[in-house]
Scaffold this motif. Sequence first.
Motif, short mmCIF file in Angstrom:
data_model
loop_
_atom_site.label_atom_id
_atom_site.label_comp_id
_atom_site.label_asym_id
_atom_site.label_seq_id
_atom_site.Cartn_x
_atom_site.Cartn_y
_atom_site.Cartn_z
N GLU A 17 0.87 -1.17 0.00
CA GLU A 17 0.00 0.00 0.00
C GLU A 17 0.91 1.22 0.00
OE1 GLU A 17 -3.65 0.30 2.61
OE2 GLU A 17 -2.25 1.60 3.69
N LYS A 50 -9.22 9.07 -2.13
CA LYS A 50 -8.41 8.01 -1.52
C LYS A 50 -6.98 8.48 -1.35
CE LYS A 50 -10.31 3.58 -1.95
NZ LYS A 50 -9.99 2.21 -2.03
N LYS A 52 -4.68 6.20 0.33
CA LYS A 52 -3.92 4.95 0.34
C LYS A 52 -4.22 4.17 -0.93
CE LYS A 52 -2.24 5.47 4.51
NZ LYS A 52 -0.86 5.72 4.77
N ILE A 53 -3.19 3.83 -1.67
CA ILE A 53 -3.34 3.17 -2.96
C ILE A 53 -2.86 1.73 -2.85
CG2 ILE A 53 -2.64 3.22 -5.39
CD1 ILE A 53 -4.37 5.65 -4.40
N LYS A 54 -3.74 0.79 -3.25
CA LYS A 54 -3.40 -0.63 -3.25
C LYS A 54 -3.42 -1.22 -4.65
CE LYS A 54 -5.19 -1.61 1.34
NZ LYS A 54 -6.14 -2.39 2.14
N LYS A 55 -4.26 -0.66 -5.53
CA LYS A 55 -4.43 -1.23 -6.86
C LYS A 55 -4.37 -0.12 -7.90
CE LYS A 55 -7.20 -4.91 -8.87
NZ LYS A 55 -8.42 -5.69 -8.74
N LYS A 71 -13.55 1.03 -12.30
CA LYS A 71 -14.46 0.91 -11.15
C LYS A 71 -14.82 -0.56 -10.89
CE LYS A 71 -18.76 2.46 -9.18
NZ LYS A 71 -19.94 3.29 -9.28
N LYS A 74 -12.15 -2.19 -9.07
CA LYS A 74 -11.83 -1.54 -7.79
C LYS A 74 -10.42 -0.92 -7.78
CE LYS A 74 -15.19 -4.15 -5.35
NZ LYS A 74 -15.61 -5.35 -4.90
N ASP A 76 -7.73 1.88 -7.34
CA ASP A 76 -7.56 3.04 -6.46
C ASP A 76 -6.96 4.22 -7.21
OD1 ASP A 76 -8.42 1.64 -4.12
OD2 ASP A 76 -6.45 0.70 -4.03
#
Length: 87
Positions: A17, A50, A52-55, A71, A74, A76
């Motif tokens: 993340e 957002k 925090k970036i996970k994807k 979308k 999902k 980010d």
Amino acid sequence: MLVCFGCVLIVGCVGWEMELKKIVTFLNKELKIKQIKDSSRNGLQVYGGKSKIKKVGVAVDACLDTFMKAKQQKIDLLIVHHGLIWK
């Protein structure tokens, strides 16, 4: 995980993340957006809230089809070559 959806290439990283601010700062510096004369407004164009970036998703064009696929997956953070905002 690497999945290609025609106009969207989605890169999913499990287990990490990163802060959006760090990603944007790195890309702005690496791509030298202030030094390159362009008819588009390079850099972060739309902020969805957002931090925090996970994807991360990567695409050529910022268009409705791209946004819908991002979308569904999902995403980010979506990085595109042809953005929305032009001078």
